[in-house]
Design a protein around this motif. Structure first.
Motif, PDB file in Angstrom:
ATOM      1  N   VAL A   1      -1.818  21.258  11.491  1.00 24.47           N
ATOM      2  CA  VAL A   1      -2.139  19.847  11.704  1.00 24.47           C
ATOM      3  C   VAL A   1      -1.563  19.057  10.530  1.00 24.47           C
ATOM      4  O   VAL A   1      -1.918  19.305   9.373  1.00 24.47           O
ATOM      5  N   ILE A   2      -0.697  18.113  10.837  1.00 25.96           N
ATOM      6  CA  ILE A   2       0.051  17.391   9.804  1.00 25.96           C
ATOM      7  C   ILE A   2      -0.246  15.896   9.886  1.00 25.96           C
ATOM      8  O   ILE A   2      -0.202  15.304  10.968  1.00 25.96           O
ATOM      9  N   ALA A   3      -0.528  15.292   8.742  1.00 25.35           N
ATOM     10  CA  ALA A   3      -0.767  13.855   8.673  1.00 25.35           C
ATOM     11  C   ALA A   3       0.544  13.104   8.475  1.00 25.35           C
ATOM     12  O   ALA A   3       1.425  13.543   7.741  1.00 25.35           O
ATOM     13  N   GLY A   4       0.654  11.960   9.129  1.00 24.16           N
ATOM     14  CA  GLY A   4       1.796  11.070   8.943  1.00 24.16           C
ATOM     15  C   GLY A   4       1.330   9.634   9.054  1.00 24.16           C
ATOM     16  O   GLY A   4       0.348   9.347   9.752  1.00 24.16           O
ATOM     17  N   GLN A   5       1.993   8.752   8.348  1.00 24.95           N
ATOM     18  CA  GLN A   5       1.627   7.339   8.460  1.00 24.95           C
ATOM     19  C   GLN A   5       2.148   6.776   9.773  1.00 24.95           C
ATOM     20  O   GLN A   5       3.290   7.027  10.175  1.00 24.95           O
ATOM     21  N   THR A   6       1.307   5.993  10.444  1.00 24.18           N
ATOM     22  CA  THR A   6       1.638   5.433  11.750  1.00 24.18           C
ATOM     23  C   THR A   6       2.957   4.672  11.718  1.00 24.18           C
ATOM     24  O   THR A   6       3.245   3.930  10.778  1.00 24.18           O
TER      25      THR A   6
ATOM     26  N   TYR B   1      -2.254   8.064  10.449  1.00 27.35           N
ATOM     27  CA  TYR B   1      -3.166   7.255   9.651  1.00 27.35           C
ATOM     28  C   TYR B   1      -2.484   5.947   9.274  1.00 27.35           C
ATOM     29  O   TYR B   1      -1.257   5.860   9.231  1.00 27.35           O
ATOM     30  N   ALA B   2      -3.297   4.945   8.953  1.00 28.74           N
ATOM     31  CA  ALA B   2      -2.767   3.603   8.725  1.00 28.74           C
ATOM     32  C   ALA B   2      -1.971   3.489   7.444  1.00 28.74           C
ATOM     33  O   ALA B   2      -1.001   2.732   7.368  1.00 28.74           O
ATOM     34  N   THR B   3      -2.371   4.225   6.396  1.00 25.89           N
ATOM     35  CA  THR B   3      -1.701   4.094   5.099  1.00 25.89           C
ATOM     36  C   THR B   3      -1.395   5.466   4.518  1.00 25.89           C
ATOM     37  O   THR B   3      -1.968   6.484   4.933  1.00 25.89           O
ATOM     38  N   LEU B   4      -0.524   5.480   3.511  1.00 23.39           N
ATOM     39  CA  LEU B   4      -0.227   6.723   2.805  1.00 23.39           C
ATOM     40  C   LEU B   4      -1.485   7.272   2.148  1.00 23.39           C
ATOM     41  O   LEU B   4      -1.742   8.478   2.195  1.00 23.39           O
ATOM     42  N   ASP B   5      -2.277   6.408   1.520  1.00 25.25           N
ATOM     43  CA  ASP B   5      -3.519   6.859   0.886  1.00 25.25           C
ATOM     44  C   ASP B   5      -4.434   7.556   1.881  1.00 25.25           C
ATOM     45  O   ASP B   5      -5.116   8.539   1.539  1.00 25.25           O
ATOM     46  N   ASP B   6      -4.479   7.060   3.110  1.00 28.23           N
ATOM     47  CA  ASP B   6      -5.307   7.695   4.140  1.00 28.23           C
ATOM     48  C   ASP B   6      -4.809   9.100   4.470  1.00 28.23           C
ATOM     49  O   ASP B   6      -5.613  10.005   4.723  1.00 28.23           O
ATOM     50  N   THR B   7      -3.491   9.279   4.475  1.00 29.69           N
ATOM     51  CA  THR B   7      -2.951  10.626   4.757  1.00 29.69           C
ATOM     52  C   THR B   7      -3.304  11.587   3.630  1.00 29.69           C
ATOM     53  O   THR B   7      -3.618  12.761   3.877  1.00 29.69           O
ATOM     54  N   ILE B   8      -3.251  11.102   2.396  1.00 32.11           N
ATOM     55  CA  ILE B   8      -3.605  11.941   1.246  1.00 32.11           C
ATOM     56  C   ILE B   8      -5.077  12.327   1.312  1.00 32.11           C
ATOM     57  O   ILE B   8      -5.455  13.491   1.106  1.00 32.11           O
ATOM     58  N   ALA B   9      -5.924  11.361   1.621  1.00 31.18           N
ATOM     59  CA  ALA B   9      -7.361  11.626   1.721  1.00 31.18           C
ATOM     60  C   ALA B   9      -7.656  12.640   2.822  1.00 31.18           C
ATOM     61  O   ALA B   9      -8.558  13.477   2.680  1.00 31.18           O
TER      62      ALA B   9
ATOM     63  N   CYS C   1      11.117 -17.496  -3.414  1.00 33.97           N
ATOM     64  CA  CYS C   1      10.465 -16.396  -2.691  1.00 33.97           C
ATOM     65  C   CYS C   1       8.950 -16.458  -2.807  1.00 33.97           C
ATOM     66  O   CYS C   1       8.419 -16.752  -3.876  1.00 33.97           O
ATOM     67  N   GLU C   2       8.291 -16.169  -1.715  1.00 34.16           N
ATOM     68  CA  GLU C   2       6.845 -15.988  -1.685  1.00 34.16           C
ATOM     69  C   GLU C   2       6.568 -14.628  -1.065  1.00 34.16           C
ATOM     70  O   GLU C   2       7.254 -14.208  -0.136  1.00 34.16           O
ATOM     71  N   TRP C   3       5.550 -13.952  -1.586  1.00 35.56           N
ATOM     72  CA  TRP C   3       5.232 -12.605  -1.094  1.00 35.56           C
ATOM     73  C   TRP C   3       4.036 -12.636  -0.153  1.00 35.56           C
ATOM     74  O   TRP C   3       3.042 -13.288  -0.424  1.00 35.56           O
ATOM     75  N   VAL C   4       4.183 -11.916   0.957  1.00 40.62           N
ATOM     76  CA  VAL C   4       3.155 -11.838   1.996  1.00 40.62           C
ATOM     77  C   VAL C   4       2.902 -10.366   2.290  1.00 40.62           C
ATOM     78  O   VAL C   4       3.843  -9.574   2.397  1.00 40.62           O
ATOM     79  N   THR C   5       1.633  -9.972   2.419  1.00 41.73           N
ATOM     80  CA  THR C   5       1.332  -8.586   2.774  1.00 41.73           C
ATOM     81  C   THR C   5       0.893  -8.494   4.231  1.00 41.73           C
ATOM     82  O   THR C   5       0.304  -9.420   4.781  1.00 41.73           O
ATOM     83  N   ASN C   6       1.213  -7.361   4.826  1.00 39.36           N
ATOM     84  CA  ASN C   6       0.882  -7.135   6.232  1.00 39.36           C
ATOM     85  C   ASN C   6       0.713  -5.634   6.450  1.00 39.36           C
ATOM     86  O   ASN C   6       1.432  -4.833   5.850  1.00 39.36           O
ATOM     87  N   GLU C   7      -0.232  -5.255   7.299  1.00 37.24           N
ATOM     88  CA  GLU C   7      -0.413  -3.842   7.607  1.00 37.24           C
ATOM     89  C   GLU C   7       0.857  -3.267   8.221  1.00 37.24           C
ATOM     90  O   GLU C   7       1.563  -3.929   8.982  1.00 37.24           O
ATOM     91  N   TRP C   8       1.121  -2.003   7.894  1.00 34.24           N
ATOM     92  CA  TRP C   8       2.384  -1.386   8.268  1.00 34.24           C
ATOM     93  C   TRP C   8       2.609  -1.350   9.783  1.00 34.24           C
ATOM     94  O   TRP C   8       3.720  -1.619  10.263  1.00 34.24           O
ATOM     95  N   ASP C   9       1.579  -1.028  10.549  1.00 33.44           N
ATOM     96  CA  ASP C   9       1.802  -0.786  11.972  1.00 33.44           C
ATOM     97  C   ASP C   9       2.147  -2.043  12.763  1.00 33.44           C
ATOM     98  O   ASP C   9       2.601  -1.945  13.910  1.00 33.44           O
TER      99      ASP C   9
ATOM    100  N   ALA D   1       0.829  -1.214   0.000  1.00 38.59           N
ATOM    101  CA  ALA D   1       0.000   0.000   0.000  1.00 38.59           C
ATOM    102  C   ALA D   1       0.858   1.257   0.000  1.00 38.59           C
ATOM    103  O   ALA D   1       0.457   2.294   0.529  1.00 38.59           O
ATOM    104  N   TYR D   2       2.042   1.186  -0.627  1.00 37.03           N
ATOM    105  CA  TYR D   2       2.962   2.324  -0.606  1.00 37.03           C
ATOM    106  C   TYR D   2       3.608   2.502  -1.977  1.00 37.03           C
ATOM    107  O   TYR D   2       4.809   2.345  -2.140  1.00 37.03           O
ATOM    108  N   PRO D   3       2.786   2.807  -3.005  1.00 38.00           N
ATOM    109  CA  PRO D   3       3.338   2.975  -4.354  1.00 38.00           C
ATOM    110  C   PRO D   3       4.264   4.197  -4.424  1.00 38.00           C
ATOM    111  O   PRO D   3       4.046   5.171  -3.695  1.00 38.00           O
TER     112      PRO D   3
END
Length: 238
Positions: A125-130, A148-156, A62-70, A30-32
């Motif tokens: 007030v400044i947004a930053g990813q957790t 916020y949880a993701t970069l997209d959330d900070t943009i929104a 290799c196998e790819w696994v996704t996980n939330e950043w925090d 989630a970080y293009p």
């Protein structure tokens, strides 16, 4: 019968060896353009290509696994995957919990982006990813940090007027500046010691294999090619 038993044992041994060389590459997805999920539901981006090449050079499956950043570091430590390759900057604080390879992305700037040039970066007030170094930086300034949880959330959050600006990796913000009406505000801020592959502190052999593969990519120019492909001709290279 003995031959059958021996053959079965040999196959089991071979399967075990293959499993031992299967490395689960943990990323956020989630970080293009570092990493994201493409239209086919697969991990894609700069780090997908780098990770696949590292595994090819190191002769690892290799196998790819996704996980939330925090929770990406705790889940590495607990064994849910074997590496973190997710735009993670090398810092002394993180290095106390996990280990890092050498950097595969040079130290670069973080930046503020907003929809107006006259935002108050010091008192606004400044947004930053957790759990990012950018959020940590904002927390030490006079500004109010909202995580916020993701970069997209900070943009929104900026677009919705919840915050005045976002602070993140400059390279990650470029697409929003070029296509979504954002602008860079204030000075670039150098943070971190480059981006490396995170591994458990006990995985010294894996770290050595990945370091050797990164050396090879730096030496043959393939790492620079990927940096330019995803981040442009002006990006810092090796």
């Amino acid at each position: 019968m003995n031959k059958l038993i021996l053959s079965a044992a040999a196959l089991a041994l071979m399967a075990g060896a293959a499993t031992a060389d299967t490395i689960r590459m943990g990323t956020e997805g989630a970080y293009p353009p570092y990493n994201f999920i493409d239209d086919d539901g697969e991990v894609a981006g700069f780090e997908r290509e780098v990770g696949d090449k590292l595994c090819e050079i190191a002769e690892l499956e290799c196998e790819w696994v996704t996980n939330e950043w925090d929770t990406i570091i705790p889940n590495l430590v607990s064994g849910n995957y074997d590496t973190i390759i997710a735009g993670m900057s090398i810092t002394a604080e993180r290095d106390e919990v996990i280990d890092f390879t050498q950097d595969y992305y040079p130290p670069t700037a973080s930046a503020y982006a907003a929809l107006s040039a006259d935002v108050d970066l010091e008192g606004g007030v400044i947004a930053g990813q957790t759990s990012t170094i950018q959020a940590g930086y904002v927390a030490e300034t006079g500004a109010t940090l909202v995580e916020y949880a993701t970069l997209d959330d900070t943009i929104a959050a900026v677009q919705n007027g919840e915050v005045d600006a976002v602070f993140a990796d400059k390279d990650a913000l470029v697409p929003f500046v070029e296509e979504n009406g954002f602008m860079f505000v204030g000075d670039d801020i150098p943070l971190g010691g480059g981006i490396g592959v995170g591994v458990r502190e006990s995985d010294t052999e894996l770290k050595a294999k990945l370091n050797a593969a990164i050396d090879a990519m730096k030496a043959d120019g393939s790492l620079n090619e990927l940096l330019i492909k995803y981040f442009g001709e002006e990006t810092t290279t090796y």
